[in-house]
Design an enzyme around this catalytic site. Structure first.
Site, PDB file in Angstrom:
ATOM      1  N   PRO A  11       0.600  -1.237  -0.178  1.00 31.38           N
ATOM      2  CA  PRO A  11      -0.277  -0.375   0.119  1.00 31.38           C
ATOM      3  C   PRO A  11       0.988   1.020  -0.037  1.00 31.38           C
ATOM      4  CG  PRO A  11      -0.165  -1.233   2.402  1.00 31.38           C
ATOM      5  CD  PRO A  11       0.087  -2.313   0.786  1.00 31.38           C
ATOM      6  N   ASN A  12       0.535   2.629  -0.706  1.00 35.98           N
ATOM      7  CA  ASN A  12       1.501   3.309  -0.700  1.00 35.98           C
ATOM      8  C   ASN A  12       2.082   3.306  -1.803  1.00 35.98           C
ATOM      9  OD1 ASN A  12      -1.302   4.825   0.453  1.00 35.98           O
ATOM     10  ND2 ASN A  12      -0.217   4.040   2.531  1.00 35.98           N
ATOM     11  N   ARG A  19       5.395  11.865  -2.989  1.00 34.03           N
ATOM     12  CA  ARG A  19       5.167  12.413  -1.741  1.00 34.03           C
ATOM     13  C   ARG A  19       6.464  12.073  -0.507  1.00 34.03           C
ATOM     14  NH1 ARG A  19       1.354  14.274  -3.947  1.00 34.03           N
ATOM     15  NH2 ARG A  19      -1.080  14.523  -3.429  1.00 34.03           N
ATOM     16  N   TYR A  24      11.792   8.616   0.551  1.00 30.98           N
ATOM     17  CA  TYR A  24      11.699   7.454   0.066  1.00 30.98           C
ATOM     18  C   TYR A  24      12.189   8.040  -1.116  1.00 30.98           C
ATOM     19  CZ  TYR A  24       8.383   5.478   2.843  1.00 30.98           C
ATOM     20  OH  TYR A  24       7.651   5.096   4.333  1.00 30.98           O
ATOM     21  N   ASN A  75       7.887  -5.439  -0.789  1.00 28.76           N
ATOM     22  CA  ASN A  75       8.214  -4.965  -0.165  1.00 28.76           C
ATOM     23  C   ASN A  75       6.075  -4.475  -0.013  1.00 28.76           C
ATOM     24  OD1 ASN A  75       8.572  -2.568   1.117  1.00 28.76           O
ATOM     25  ND2 ASN A  75       8.967  -1.159  -0.113  1.00 28.76           N
ATOM     26  N   ALA A  78       3.472  -0.729   4.675  1.00 32.82           N
ATOM     27  CA  ALA A  78       2.507  -0.662   6.204  1.00 32.82           C
ATOM     28  C   ALA A  78       2.123  -2.164   6.625  1.00 32.82           C
ATOM     29  CB  ALA A  78       2.062   0.150   6.591  1.00 32.82           C
ATOM     30  N   GLU A  99      13.008 -10.091   1.426  1.00 32.38           N
ATOM     31  CA  GLU A  99      11.607  -8.417   1.361  1.00 32.38           C
ATOM     32  C   GLU A  99      12.623  -7.621   1.190  1.00 32.38           C
ATOM     33  OE1 GLU A  99      11.194  -9.153   5.326  1.00 32.38           O
ATOM     34  OE2 GLU A  99       9.957  -7.414   5.239  1.00 32.38           O
ATOM     35  N   HIS A 101      13.047  -3.362   1.986  1.00 34.41           N
ATOM     36  CA  HIS A 101      12.392  -1.614   1.906  1.00 34.41           C
ATOM     37  C   HIS A 101      12.831  -0.271   1.689  1.00 34.41           C
ATOM     38  CE1 HIS A 101       9.718  -3.463   4.795  1.00 34.41           C
ATOM     39  NE2 HIS A 101      10.440  -4.338   5.569  1.00 34.41           N
ATOM     40  N   ARG A 108      13.904   4.486  12.190  1.00 34.85           N
ATOM     41  CA  ARG A 108      12.439   5.084  12.060  1.00 34.85           C
ATOM     42  C   ARG A 108      11.760   4.545  13.426  1.00 34.85           C
ATOM     43  NH1 ARG A 108       9.897   4.867   6.304  1.00 34.85           N
ATOM     44  NH2 ARG A 108       8.624   6.431   7.177  1.00 34.85           N
TER      45      ARG A 108
HETATM   46  O1  CA2 Z   1      11.349   0.968   3.547  1.00 37.53           O
HETATM   47  C1  CA2 Z   1      10.024   0.446   3.202  1.00 37.53           C
HETATM   48  O2  CA2 Z   1       9.990   0.446   1.079  1.00 37.53           O
HETATM   49  C2  CA2 Z   1       8.626   0.945   3.766  1.00 37.53           C
HETATM   50  O3  CA2 Z   1       8.171  -0.372   3.458  1.00 37.53           O
HETATM   51  C3  CA2 Z   1       7.544   1.677   3.360  1.00 37.53           C
HETATM   52  C4  CA2 Z   1       6.198   1.376   3.871  1.00 37.53           C
HETATM   53  C5  CA2 Z   1       6.233   2.136   5.064  1.00 37.53           C
HETATM   54  O4  CA2 Z   1       4.906   1.687   5.962  1.00 37.53           O
HETATM   55  C6  CA2 Z   1       7.374   0.396   5.557  1.00 37.53           C
HETATM   56  O5  CA2 Z   1       7.334   1.170   7.021  1.00 37.53           O
HETATM   57  C7  CA2 Z   1       9.153   1.098   4.842  1.00 37.53           C
HETATM   58  C8  CA2 Z   1       5.259   2.569   3.116  1.00 37.53           C
HETATM   59  C9  CA2 Z   1       4.816   3.038   1.867  1.00 37.53           C
HETATM   60  C10 CA2 Z   1       4.678   4.023   1.492  1.00 37.53           C
HETATM   61  O6  CA2 Z   1       5.215   4.891   0.332  1.00 37.53           O
HETATM   62  C11 CA2 Z   1       4.873   6.200   0.570  1.00 37.53           C
HETATM   63  C12 CA2 Z   1       5.865   6.512  -0.800  1.00 37.53           C
HETATM   64  C13 CA2 Z   1       5.781   7.843  -1.004  1.00 37.53           C
HETATM   65  C14 CA2 Z   1       5.271   8.624  -0.462  1.00 37.53           C
HETATM   66  C15 CA2 Z   1       3.802   8.749   0.285  1.00 37.53           C
HETATM   67  C16 CA2 Z   1       3.914   6.739   0.519  1.00 37.53           C
END
Ligand code: CA2
Length: 148
Positions: A11-12, A19, A24, A75, A78, A99, A101, A108
């Site tokens: 997700p996201n 963003r 990221y 990946n 969340a 996996e 990230h 974090r």
């Molecule tokens: O660091 C990573 O790749 C994560 O898997 C990213 C997840 C986070 O919940 C994990 O703890 C670590 C969040 C992905 C959200 O991606 C976004 C990208 C750009 C803007 C907003 C969210």
């Protein structure tokens, strides 16, 4: 010969590059897919690249991969920190699971330090930005070579 690798994003991650670039980076998910295709083809591999905001879709792709793939790069975003269902699905998949990230989750919030998926993953890459995806594909290619 089967040379298929599934690359699954949670997700996201569709918002990548749009963003929170301080966390990221500036690359979009489209850029990530293009890089994955390039690295995979250099190793004679084919990829199925997916992203979903819905847990069940990720589970369905893992089931699909069971029939066909030599590895999964995931990946789970969340869902990493919440999903026993994704762990259960990955536990039914025999070949390599890596996996990935983008951020260093250990630097974090503490709720990001625990991963259900790590209980199954053969390897975990965190904090190397989108390069983590390429390294994961290279690892699957290497393991597949040494298996022959
Ligand atoms: O660091 C990573 O790749 C994560 O898997 C990213 C997840 C986070 O919940 C994990 O703890 C670590 C969040 C992905 C959200 O991606 C976004 C990208 C750009 C803007 C907003 C969210």
């Amino acid at each position: 010969m089967n040379r298929l690798v599934y690359i699954l994003n949670g997700p996201n991650l569709n918002l990548l590059g749009k963003r929170q670039p301080h966390i990221y980076g500036h690359e979009t998910l489209t850029n990530v897919e293009a890089e994955c295709r390039k690295v995979a083809s250099e190793h004679g591999l084919e990829i199925r690249f997916h992203q979903s905001n819905r847990e069940y879709e990720i589970i369905d792709w893992i089931h699909e991969a069971r029939e066909t793939a030599i590895g999964i790069v995931i990946n789970p975003a969340a869902f990493t920190h919440t999903s026993v269902a994704i762990l259960d699905a990955l536990n039914t998949f025999e070949p390599t699971v890596i996996e990935v990230h983008i951020s260093n989750v250990h630097k974090r919030e503490t709720f990001r330090h625990h991963s259900y998926v790590s209980l199954r993953a053969d390897g975990v890459i965190a904090g190397l930005g989108i390069q983590g995806y390429s390294l994961a594909i290279q690892r699957i290619a290497r393991l597949n070579e040494t298996k022959k």
